[in-house]
Scaffold this active site. Structure first.
Site, PDB file in Angstrom:
ATOM      1  N   HIS A 373     -18.170  65.786 -43.439  1.00 54.47           N
ATOM      2  CA  HIS A 373     -17.602  66.763 -44.354  1.00 54.47           C
ATOM      3  C   HIS A 373     -16.498  67.556 -43.682  1.00 54.47           C
ATOM      4  CE1 HIS A 373     -20.923  66.964 -47.646  1.00 54.47           C
ATOM      5  NE2 HIS A 373     -20.005  66.069 -47.879  1.00 54.47           N
ATOM      6  N   ARG A 480     -23.055  56.026 -55.067  1.00 57.24           N
ATOM      7  CA  ARG A 480     -24.248  55.737 -54.261  1.00 57.24           C
ATOM      8  C   ARG A 480     -25.448  56.466 -54.878  1.00 57.24           C
ATOM      9  NH1 ARG A 480     -19.925  57.174 -50.915  1.00 57.24           N
ATOM     10  NH2 ARG A 480     -19.278  55.642 -49.363  1.00 57.24           N
ATOM     11  N   ARG A 516     -24.162  51.897 -58.267  1.00 59.18           N
ATOM     12  CA  ARG A 516     -24.870  50.890 -57.471  1.00 59.18           C
ATOM     13  C   ARG A 516     -26.363  51.206 -57.503  1.00 59.18           C
ATOM     14  NH1 ARG A 516     -23.230  50.589 -51.307  1.00 59.18           N
ATOM     15  NH2 ARG A 516     -24.447  52.522 -51.221  1.00 59.18           N
ATOM     16  N   GLU A 618     -20.992  41.245 -50.027  1.00 53.58           N
ATOM     17  CA  GLU A 618     -21.053  41.769 -48.656  1.00 53.58           C
ATOM     18  C   GLU A 618     -21.833  40.856 -47.720  1.00 53.58           C
ATOM     19  OE1 GLU A 618     -22.824  45.643 -49.019  1.00 53.58           O
ATOM     20  OE2 GLU A 618     -24.200  44.961 -50.586  1.00 53.58           O
ATOM     21  N   ASN A 641     -16.884  46.715 -45.584  1.00 57.14           N
ATOM     22  CA  ASN A 641     -17.482  47.212 -44.331  1.00 57.14           C
ATOM     23  C   ASN A 641     -18.624  46.313 -43.869  1.00 57.14           C
ATOM     24  OD1 ASN A 641     -15.699  49.287 -44.731  1.00 57.14           O
ATOM     25  ND2 ASN A 641     -17.254  50.819 -45.223  1.00 57.14           N
ATOM     26  N   ASP A 642     -19.591  46.073 -44.761  1.00 53.77           N
ATOM     27  CA  ASP A 642     -20.716  45.213 -44.397  1.00 53.77           C
ATOM     28  C   ASP A 642     -20.287  43.762 -44.243  1.00 53.77           C
ATOM     29  OD1 ASP A 642     -22.732  47.007 -44.048  1.00 53.77           O
ATOM     30  OD2 ASP A 642     -23.529  46.866 -46.074  1.00 53.77           O
ATOM     31  N   ARG A 652     -21.505  47.938 -36.057  1.00 54.53           N
ATOM     32  CA  ARG A 652     -20.434  48.898 -35.788  1.00 54.53           C
ATOM     33  C   ARG A 652     -20.961  50.249 -35.324  1.00 54.53           C
ATOM     34  NH1 ARG A 652     -18.189  50.818 -41.644  1.00 54.53           N
ATOM     35  NH2 ARG A 652     -20.151  50.846 -42.752  1.00 54.53           N
ATOM     36  N   CYS A 689     -14.133  47.979 -52.229  1.00 57.51           N
ATOM     37  CA  CYS A 689     -14.576  49.370 -52.102  1.00 57.51           C
ATOM     38  C   CYS A 689     -14.912  49.748 -50.664  1.00 57.51           C
ATOM     39  CB  CYS A 689     -15.774  49.647 -53.009  1.00 57.51           C
ATOM     40  SG  CYS A 689     -17.250  48.697 -52.627  1.00 57.51           S
TER      41      CYS A 689
END
Length: 769
Positions: A373, A480, A516, A618, A641-642, A652, A689
């Site tokens: 944040h 999410r 999701r 993914e 990312n995945d 990672r 995404c």
């Protein structure tokens, strides 16, 4: 020589002793002495690399002449020491004097030594130095002796790296000499350049330092806790209002999370339960919060990991207010009085809100990532930030002049005059670029040759706020849903989920909201649903878990459908899909839930529209099943990312291999290109995404591949919109051709940088305009 069975114990003792000595030089002398004694050799010496002068300098010895320390320098290509560094492997010689690379250095007085064993000290592929053992006897050192020295060198590498940074920064503050310039590297958190004096605000009153205590009056402790929460809530309101005056409204979503955590249904019930078990208010808060923070820190999703910082920061404020109520005292806080760069172990949103805005030039967070944040707020405020500066303490940066580069993640401590002058010029150029980006902020995302690109937001707890703050956002590409599940001590009820989802869908009823389904398990455990696995990244998570528990899945699907009654903007997305059969089973359950809701409202005037169904791409296996999957779903969404993590077999979050993780790896780019070609061939819309969609070079490559929908963190929307408006499809396809034929990600970056520089867009990826 030490017995084989005692080697591990000996190693631990040597490293522990080194850790207890603050000065690196003294610590190295201690290591040399202990190795000589333990291994029963005649000499042990440690050389450290001086990369600027391209040589190894003798830093410590027990066995060579002490006057040679700091005096003897051996070139990187000279002697046996240089050979060890060049070969990056141990060198075990029976008679060193007869070796062709042996070079005599009279100062060290090593004429009587014959046997030589040298091992490089390496950290992250960089040779930091060489450690040696020597003996008068003419012999080869045993395998056990060699293994010991290799293992010790590996342990020394990390300690030398940490001590090297600490020592250099400490020396730069010496009153007796001119400041020494030192570079510190971190993770880019917010783009931009800044000059200022390091300012550390770290408080000694934290949950981490609090020692748990028992209490005899639970009612009093509960009153103290509730009063502490009340004071904190008022403080958060003040901080939120203060930020409202200077930055866009989207930052309200950060403080909305704070209010959610302050709610009695979140932390409160658990803290009060601990108090009734006999603990005082502060101790109860510590136990509950550390448990929450550990859950978030162990998750794979960087967004979720960073929520641990928010929880701890908020709870530290509650702790201070509890103690204030209890003792009637409040700790005094230092305040900045000059242009400063805020430095802390973990910079929080509330720290930023408290800091005098007129003096805040930049931010350095020793821990944290670009998903924190603090980083999100910094970007919203237009303040440069560097996160994750490991091995440096705030105290070492406090009071020093700092140059901060939020593009590269580099911090220059006590800069030389010429470097500072060049930096000032770059800051002036950067201001010109920022004005150009802001001027196009609300214009359509369209390339110079007329190709329209839809931009979406990846959102979390405060999706309803995040989705409404940018005129050029087309909706939410990823919401999410797991966050509300993780902030409770039980599964949220269907009605609780309905109310949350309805709020999000109603915020922008004309825009698509892609929710999701629950993506927990493995590395993202629920406190009330523990899962223990050796390899959580490949384990029971995502759709695998929810299909095994249709009761959980159906309740969530029913909640989504009920929340969408009378609306048409809901899309449902399934995570971690690896086979067609998983989609078939999920579709069956969704159909069942849809029929149930339709039956429940059939005698009303309410209308339920069937939402579109999509899947996350993914897991690599689905790349070979796209034609079959295209028949089952309405859209695809690439979780880059995945996908990168699985394609490259890289965790990672593991610092040892994180450097191998890169979405610009030619194999990853080829996979992304293949996905969009297959999606187009099967007439299935596809979105990206992952983080690559929010990066200038990544967005250009994706558009060139054929992607027309990109979803990213809200703070990247303006920048990517401007990038798209300043490139053409024709030129970007030429860049893509070069990228796809590259042999490594470094080469891809080189092509991207050249492309951006040629079009006057280089300021997006480096300092300047």
């Amino acid at each position: 020589m030490a017995e084989t069975g005692n080697i591990l114990t000996t190693l631990k003792r040597i490293v522990q002793e080194m850790n207890q000595i603050p000065e690196l030089d003294q610590a190295l002398f201690r290591v040399a002495s202990r190795v000589k004694q333990t291994m029963e050799v005649d000499s042990c010496s440690i050389y450290l690399a001086d990369e600027e002068k391209q040589d190894f300098i003798l830093k410590a010895t027990d066995g060579l002449h002490p006057d040679a320390v700091e005096m003897v320098r051996i070139g990187f290509s000279e002697g046996l020491i240089g050979l060890v560094g060049q070969r990056e492997e141990p060198l075990n010689i029976e008679n060193a004097h007869k070796h062709p690379r042996f070079k005599h250095y009279p100062e060290v007085k090593e004429e009587s030594y014959n046997a030589f064993l040298g091992t490089p000290i390496i950290h992250q592929r960089r040779v930091l130095g060489v450690i040696t053992m020597q003996q008068q006897a003419m012999r080869r050192f045993s395998e056990n002796e060699e293994a010991f020295l290799v293992t010790l060198a590996a342990q020394l590498a990390l300690e030398v790296t940490n001590a090297e940074i600490r020592g250099a920064l400490s020396n730069s503050s010496s009153v007796e000499s001119m400041p020494i310039q030192k570079n510190v590297r971190g993770i880019p958190g917010s783009p931009g350049l800044a000059i200022g004096t390091g300012f550390s605000t770290d408080s000694s009153i934290t949950l981490r330092n609090w020692v748990v205590k028992r209490a005899s009056d639970p009612d009093l402790e509960i009153r103290l806790y509730r009063r502490g929460v009340e004071l904190t809530r008022k403080h958060v309101d003040i901080l939120s209002e203060r930020l409202d005056l200077g930055i866009p409204d989207d930052v309200k979503s950060i403080f909305q999370l704070y209010h959610h955590l302050l709610d009695a249904n979140s932390l409160g019930r658990e803290v009060e339960a601990k108090i009734r078990e006999g603990w005082d208010a502060a101790s109860s808060l510590k136990m509950v919060v550390e448990d929450y923070a550990a859950r978030f820190q162990n998750m794979e999703d960087p967004y979720m990991q960073e929520r641990a910082i928010d929880i701890v920061d908020l709870s530290n404020r509650i702790l201070i207010n509890i103690l204030y109520e209890e003792k009637g005292q409040q700790p005094s806080a230092r305040e900045a009085t000059q242009p400063s760069i805020l430095v802390a172990e973990e910079v929080s949103a509330s720290m930023l809100a408290e800091f005098p805005r007129q003096y805040l030039q930049g931010i350095i967070s020793i821990r944290g990532s670009n998903n924190s944040h603090a980083a999100i707020l910094a970007r919203a405020m237009g303040v440069p930030a560097v996160m994750g500066c490991q091995n440096v303490s705030p105290a070492l940066l406090n009071g020093k002049e700092l140059l901060l580069d939020g593009y590269s993640g580099e911090v220059i401590v006590s800069p030389e005059a010429t470097i500072r002058s060049e930096f000032v010029q770059l800051i002036d150029e950067e201001k010109i670029l920022s004005k150009r980006i802001e001027a196009d902020a609300n214009l359509a995302s369209e390339t110079q040759d007329g190709c329209r690109i839809a931009l979406y937001v990846n959102a979390g707890l405060s999706a309803d706020i995040e989705a409404t703050q940018f005129a050029n956002a087309d909706g939410i590409g990823l919401y999410r849903t797991e966050i509300p599940f993780m902030l409770r001590q039980r599964f949220p009820s269907e009605q609780e989920q309905v109310e949350l989802y309805r709020q999000i869908l109603m915020a922008t009823p004309e825009q698509t909201i892609t929710m999701r389904t629950l993506d927990v398990g493995g590395d993202k455990p629920l406190p009330y649903f523990p899962i223990n696995e050796e390899n959580p990244f490949l384990g029971w998570r995502g759709i695998r878990l929810t299909l095994d528990h249709p009761d959980i899945f159906l309740v969530q699907i029913r909640a989504m459908l009920r929340a969408s009654i009378g609306l048409t903007n809901l899309q449902i997305m399934l995570p971690m899909i690896s086979s067609v059969s998983e989609v078939d089973e999920a579709r069956r359950l969704i159909e069942q839930a849809f029929d149930e809701i339709c039956d429940e409202i059939k005698h009303t005037d309410r209308m339920l529209n069937k939402p579109k169904l999509g899947i996350m791409l993914e897991v690599p296996s689905v790349l070979y099943q796209l034609p079959q999957l295209a028949k089952q779903v309405d859209f695809f969404s690439v979780g880059s990312n995945d996908l990168t993590q699985y394609l490259l077999a890289v965790d990672r979050n593991n610092t040892r291999v994180a450097g191998l993780y890169n979405s610009y790896h030619p194999a990853v780019l080829s996979a992304l290109y293949d996905i969009v070609k297959q999606s187009d061939a099967n007439q299935v819309p596809v979105t990206v995404c992952g983080e690559i969609a929010g990066e200038p070079g990544g967005a250009i490559l994706l558009v060139a591949m054929g992607y027309r929908k990109l979803s990213m963190n809200a703070h990247n929307l303006r920048k990517i919109n401007w990038v798209i408006r300043n490139v053409s499809l024709h030129d970007s396809r030429m860049l893509l051709t070069k990228a796809l034929t590259a042999s490594a990600h470094e080469e891809v970056f080189s092509h991207i940088n050249q492309y951006l520089e040629h079009r006057g867009l280089g300021g997006l990826v480096r300092a300047g305009s």
